[in-house]
Structures are given as C-alpha cells and as structure tokens.
Design an enzyme around this catalytic site. Sequence first.
Site, PDB file in Angstrom:
ATOM      1  N   HIS A   1       1.740   4.768  -2.604  1.00  0.00           N
ATOM      2  CA  HIS A   1       1.336   5.459  -2.619  1.00  0.00           C
ATOM      3  C   HIS A   1       3.326   6.413  -3.365  1.00  0.00           C
ATOM      4  CE1 HIS A   1      -2.298   6.338  -0.225  1.00  0.00           C
ATOM      5  NE2 HIS A   1      -1.013   5.296   0.317  1.00  0.00           N
TER       6      HIS A   1
ATOM      7  N   HIS B   1       0.692  -0.884  -0.081  1.00  0.00           N
ATOM      8  CA  HIS B   1       0.182  -0.519   0.077  1.00  0.00           C
ATOM      9  C   HIS B   1       0.895   1.234   0.007  1.00  0.00           C
ATOM     10  CE1 HIS B   1      -3.323   2.927   1.892  1.00  0.00           C
ATOM     11  NE2 HIS B   1      -2.543   3.281   1.911  1.00  0.00           N
ATOM     12  N   GLU B   2       2.055   0.963   0.868  1.00  0.00           N
ATOM     13  CA  GLU B   2       2.796   2.254   0.798  1.00  0.00           C
ATOM     14  C   GLU B   2       3.774   2.712  -0.175  1.00  0.00           C
ATOM     15  OE1 GLU B   2       2.541   4.661   3.173  1.00  0.00           O
ATOM     16  OE2 GLU B   2       0.822   3.308   4.194  1.00  0.00           O
TER      17      GLU B   2
ATOM     18  N   ASP C   1      -6.065   9.179   3.685  1.00  0.00           N
ATOM     19  CA  ASP C   1      -5.670   9.018   2.334  1.00  0.00           C
ATOM     20  C   ASP C   1      -7.011   9.710   1.221  1.00  0.00           C
ATOM     21  OD1 ASP C   1      -3.512   8.002   2.405  1.00  0.00           O
ATOM     22  OD2 ASP C   1      -4.149   5.630   1.733  1.00  0.00           O
TER      23      ASP C   1
HETATM   24 ZN    ZN Z   1      -2.130   5.289   1.952  1.00  0.00          ZN
END
Ligand code: ZN
Length: 364
Positions: free
Chosen positions: A61, A57-58, A168
């Site tokens: 980004h 997930h990170e 987010d």
């Molecule tokens: Zn996030």
Amino acid sequence: MNKSLKLFTIFGITIKVHITFILLPALVGFMLLAEGPLVVLRGIIFTFIIFGFVTCHELSHSLVAKRFNVEVKDITLLPIGGVASMQGIPEEPKEEFLIAIAGPLFNLVMAVLLFYPVYLIIGEGLRGMSFMNVVEEGFSSWKSTLLYIFWINPILAIFNLLPAFPMDGGRALRAYLAHRLGISKATRIAVALGHAFALLFGFIGLMSRWIILIVIAFFVYIAASQEERQIDLKMALKDYKVKDILNEEFISLSPDTPLSEALEMSLRASQYNYPVVKDENLLGLLSIQDLLSTIHRFGKDRKVNEVMSKKVITAKLDESLALVYNKMIKNNTKVVVILEDNNLKGLITLEDIARIYSIESYKT
Ligand code: ZN
C-alpha cells in the site's frame, strides 16, 4: 497508538510494532503448550511469518501511495493487522483505488508463487493442499505448518478484498463508487457494508465460539463507524473558511516572560495555547501542558522561549477548515496558528473544529 516499538526503516518508512503485538507469539505459545515444545515452536514461527506477510502487505500500500505523493510515515503492526499511517488521502479516487488494492494484490501474488513449491513438498496432490487439512492437523507436523503458512496469503487477500469498510476492498469500492455517487454517498455504502460484515462475523463467531472472529467483528464495526464520522466531518467543514470562525481576541506571550507570569495569565484566560511573539514575529507556541509539566519538573524560573515549541503549523484566513483539519491530522497537532502576511491573526484549535462539526450536524 503511542505504545509502539520501532523495528527498522525501509524505503523511508519506519516499521513499528504495537506492544500488544509482542504478546501474540507468547499467547500462541501458551495456547499450544499442552501439545509439546515442537508444536509451540511451529506456532511461534508461524506467527512471525504472518507478521512478515502483513508487513509486506502494508508496504505494498505504502509504496503505491508514495508513487502518488501521499507521504507514509510509518507502519504499525497490531495483533489484528497492520496500519500504514498515510498523511492524508489522495485526491483522485483512482489513486485511492490503486493504493487500496496493492495490499491484497501482494497477497494474491504470494499465494500464486508459493502454491507450486508447497504443492511439491507436501506431495499429496490437490487434496493435500486443502484448508481442511490445516483445520484438522494444525501445527502437528512441519508439513501441516507449511500448509498453514501457504494459506496465510489467500486468507489475507480474501479478507482484505471484502467490499466493506475498513477493509481494503471497502476503500476500493468507495473509490469506484465515488465517481458516480460522490464521496459522501459512496462512503456511506461502504460503511453500511462494513457494519453488515461485522454483524455477520460476530454471528458466525458466536455460533462457532470462535473468539478471534468476535474480536475482528468489533474492530470492523468500530473502524467502519469512524470512517463515516471522518467523512461527515469533512463534509461539515468544507464550506467554512478560517476567517468565518476565527476568534481574533487572544493572548500572546513574549519569549522572555517567566513561566510564573505565564501561569498567572493562563489562570484568567480561556486559552490552552499561546503564540510566542517578538517584534510582531511568531517565534513559537506554548501549550498549557508544556507550561505545567515544565513548572512541575524545573520550577517557575524558566522563560517562555525555553519551553515553547518552535514547530508551529500555520494557515491563512482564506483556507478552508477542511484543509486546516487535514493539517492538524498530518502534523499530529491540536492547534494551527493563523498568519496573514506574517501578521498573527489568531488560533484555530481542534475544539473549534469540533464546535463547527456539532453545529453542522445539529442543522441536518
Ligand atoms: Zn491492506
């Protein structure tokens, strides 16, 4: 956030874990201890898989951020989630929007990809996929553990898409609103929503005695407030230039000054950082901390140039204070040296930034 261990580096981004994260599998194992070793094993595997999904997930980004030339140094995994340390935020709201949704988007895609294989393995139709089964069965069988693993991604996606800071979704909402309302008002709305969700989580947590949710509520509340302070600070600083606040009276040291002499000087000066200069050229910077810790370890006989830090961040007289502050954050330093045509003009420190901020916030 210094208490982190490096795991590995991927796409030029270092993945670190905060030491408290290591306690998490142990804690999960301990909580499941009464239910037998197999349940403990499944619980720990589950924790590591969450860790994998949070990392991806990170990374999502971070990879989008890199595309927009926002540098990402590292990703730190905390028990409550991951933090990608980005160097500044993108100028364009549209870029911030895309960076923000990349993470939850990864989880949504994973949820869709995993759905059918898990559905086939569990083999109990749609009802077998219900989250209620997870609540009831926990890690009691491998199938229920698999279902638990499936549900990680939809939950991460939904939680992160809540339109409130620091999630987010809040970042995406701020970017979306910034077009119409300006960044300051947009931030305030996303922060207010963050506080509202935090109170809601806290309330539900208290009612259901779900401690994790109470912890999340605290975290969300504090992080939302921090976001607000950041934007207040930027707004306060944006109208100031370095030359407006620079104190041009300062002491500099020569590279071959002995530390004993530097120490004596520092007793009288109200200065915490000293530029080291030879023939009008800036060679480095000596902080009181480095001075004292070197004296403590090696005595007073060393010279300034053996101790000074050679990595000095500089700015010019015409630069805005907001930019100087950005440089401090970006380089993790509390002091920026002001140079104009290679001439040393003074120092701007984090204390100066704090002073301007308090003056500005007093005005409003
Ligand atoms: Zn996030």
